[in-house]
Write an enzyme that holds these catalytic residues in place. Structure first.
Site, PDB file in Angstrom:
ATOM      1  N   ASP A  22       3.089  -9.584  -4.853  1.00  0.00           N
ATOM      2  CA  ASP A  22       4.063  -8.752  -5.584  1.00  0.00           C
ATOM      3  C   ASP A  22       4.851  -9.537  -6.628  1.00  0.00           C
ATOM      4  OD1 ASP A  22       3.590  -6.201  -4.706  1.00  0.00           O
ATOM      5  OD2 ASP A  22       5.031  -6.280  -3.063  1.00  0.00           O
TER       6      ASP A  22
ATOM      7  N   LYS B 118       6.416  -7.892  -9.717  1.00  0.00           N
ATOM      8  CA  LYS B 118       7.610  -7.042  -9.666  1.00  0.00           C
ATOM      9  C   LYS B 118       8.808  -7.685 -10.362  1.00  0.00           C
ATOM     10  CE  LYS B 118       6.438  -4.219  -5.658  1.00  0.00           C
ATOM     11  NZ  LYS B 118       6.790  -3.809  -4.278  1.00  0.00           N
TER      12      LYS B 118
ATOM     13  N   HIS C 206       3.160  -3.609 -12.246  1.00  0.00           N
ATOM     14  CA  HIS C 206       3.469  -4.906 -11.647  1.00  0.00           C
ATOM     15  C   HIS C 206       2.206  -5.697 -11.307  1.00  0.00           C
ATOM     16  CE1 HIS C 206       2.610  -3.056  -7.701  1.00  0.00           C
ATOM     17  NE2 HIS C 206       2.541  -4.296  -7.232  1.00  0.00           N
TER      18      HIS C 206
ATOM     19  N   HIS D 189      -5.006  -5.991  -5.534  1.00  0.00           N
ATOM     20  CA  HIS D 189      -4.501  -5.692  -4.189  1.00  0.00           C
ATOM     21  C   HIS D 189      -4.122  -4.215  -3.999  1.00  0.00           C
ATOM     22  CE1 HIS D 189      -0.464  -6.255  -6.050  1.00  0.00           C
ATOM     23  NE2 HIS D 189       0.020  -5.597  -5.003  1.00  0.00           N
ATOM     24  N   HIS D 190      -4.104  -3.408  -5.069  1.00  0.00           N
ATOM     25  CA  HIS D 190      -3.854  -1.981  -4.909  1.00  0.00           C
ATOM     26  C   HIS D 190      -5.113  -1.133  -5.144  1.00  0.00           C
ATOM     27  CE1 HIS D 190       0.338  -1.493  -3.899  1.00  0.00           C
ATOM     28  NE2 HIS D 190       0.697  -2.379  -4.819  1.00  0.00           N
TER      29      HIS D 190
ATOM     30  N   ASP E 195      -1.659  -5.479   4.554  1.00  0.00           N
ATOM     31  CA  ASP E 195      -0.488  -4.862   3.939  1.00  0.00           C
ATOM     32  C   ASP E 195      -0.167  -3.522   4.605  1.00  0.00           C
ATOM     33  OD1 ASP E 195       1.547  -4.748   1.846  1.00  0.00           O
ATOM     34  OD2 ASP E 195       0.328  -3.155   0.976  1.00  0.00           O
TER      35      ASP E 195
END
Length: 398
Positions: free
Chosen positions: A230, A233, A258, A282-283, A311
């Site tokens: 992250d 962010k 992000h 990662h998303h 996650d």
């Protein structure tokens, strides 16, 4: 074209040598002693047995021996000398002019062969040649011993340097990781709801990675990707990141960026090349419904597929303002339900192979600094990764 080899600076061809003369004829012994005793330290023996007694207690540079003697022959004596006195050179004397006898003597290890009746100058020449040869053998032995000593010294120096380098690299890695942990903690400090999230996800990722057989170097890359997932962010305004209510469509679009911000921050850092790909993907979802590139299946890097499961587990088992934490058993059921859609079925299956109590323990220990090092078999791959600076991304994660 000839090549000459210069002897060592302290090498003397006409040096005084220790010579053992053996013959069963006293007259021959007398002549040879008179010929050689003026320059060299000579001793005489009338039989091979007597000569062996001398050879057991004293060292000789040269043995000058008759072949045909009562009892043990000169050839038999030659074999004993070759076996027991490797630095001693042997010249044989015989009245037999048969060339086959000379060849046989050479095969047994004689340096030269002189026939009776001999010319004294021939004997002198044979002795001089033999002593030159013996001196070269000694010089070569000394050189080999010097090389062995030098190699031993250098090996010891390299061993000490290697120990120091290993210690330095391991300290460097721990300091490097502490810096990354501090960065992740600083990011999470902006959002109290996610406190400890990165460390817990790292713990889950490493346990999953070990369960599916990743090597130490791959685990290091996975750890870095999970720790920094992250980092993008940083580029998201607090008004969006910390908003308590539902985000608008525009705000969600901004939030999704992000991922790109994170990839841009890590781009160009060789050591984090593999981690950058995890951050970038990662998303993504296994069925292609994720973002930003709608990747699906194995086109999503393995590290990101592992991270997606870890996650989700942490999200489900952590308290949120709008709901209480769920149990690990519930999380496992949800993973199984979404396998093939959100998650890689093989990673979900690996999660279910690990006892639930082990996942609870990982969560409890995630905040301990020494946890990650326990997940590596040795420091060797850590050092290797630092030295190569990930010029070749960890296989299996890209």
């Amino acid at each position: 074209m000839s090549v000459s080899i210069a002897p060592p600076s302290n090498f003397i061809w006409n040096r005084t040598a220790r010579i053992l003369i053996i013959d069963d004829e006293p007259n021959v012994l007398s002549v040879l002693y008179a010929l050689l005793g003026g320059q060299h330290e000579c001793k005489t023996a009338t039989s091979a047995a007597e000569a062996l007694e001398y050879l057991r207690t004293e060292t000789y540079d040269l043995v000058l021996s008759d072949i045909m003697m009562p009892g043990m022959s000169g050839l038999e004596l030659l074999q004993e000398i070759t076996r027991q006195c490797k630095d001693t050179v042997v010249v044989l004397i015989s009245g037999n002019l048969n060339i086959q006898s000379a060849i046989g003597a050479m095969r047994y290890g004689a340096f030269d062969y002189v026939t009776k009746p001999f010319n004294l100058s021939d004997v002198e020449t044979a002795v001089a040649r033999a002593l030159r040869h013996q001196s070269l053998l000694k010089a070569n032995l000394q050189y080999e011993q010097h090389l062995e000593e030098l190699v031993g010294v250098r090996t010891n120096e390299l061993s000490i340097a290697n120990v120091n380098l290993n210690s330095t690299l391991e300290k460097l890695y721990m300091n490097y990781r502490a810096t990354l942990r501090a960065l992740a903690a600083a990011l999470e400090a902006r959002d109290v709801e996610t406190k400890g999230h990165s460390e817990r996800v790292v713990g889950y990722c490493l346990k999953l990675g070990k369960e599916i057989g990743l090597r130490d170097r791959e685990l290091i890359t996975l750890e870095h990707g999970a720790l920094l997932h992250d980092i993008g962010k940083i580029g998201v305004p607090d008004s969006i990141l910390l908003k308590r209510g539902a985000l608008t469509e525009d705000e969600w679009n901004y939030m999704r960026r992000h991922v790109d911000y994170g990839a841009q921050i890590l781009r160009g850092i060789d050591f984090l090349e593999g981690a950058a790909q995890i951050v970038s993907e990662h998303h993504e979802r296994y069925d292609g419904s994720g973002y930003p590139h709608r990747l699906e299946g194995s086109t999503i890097c393995l590290g990101a597929r592992i991270f997606a499961v870890a996650d989700a587990v942490d999200a489900m088992t952590s308290d949120r303002p709008y709901r209480a934490a769920r149990s690990f058993d519930d999380a496992a059921d949800e993973l199984i339900r979404c396998a093939g859609a959100h998650f890689d079925p093989a990673i979900v299956e690996a999660f279910t192979r690990v006892p639930i109590d082990s996942w609870r323990e990982t969560r409890e220990l995630a905040s301990e600094p020494g946890l990650i090092m326990k997940d590596f078999n040795s420091g060797r791959e850590i050092r290797y990764s630092l030295l190569t600076m990930a010029g070749d991304p960890a296989p299996g994660l890209g």
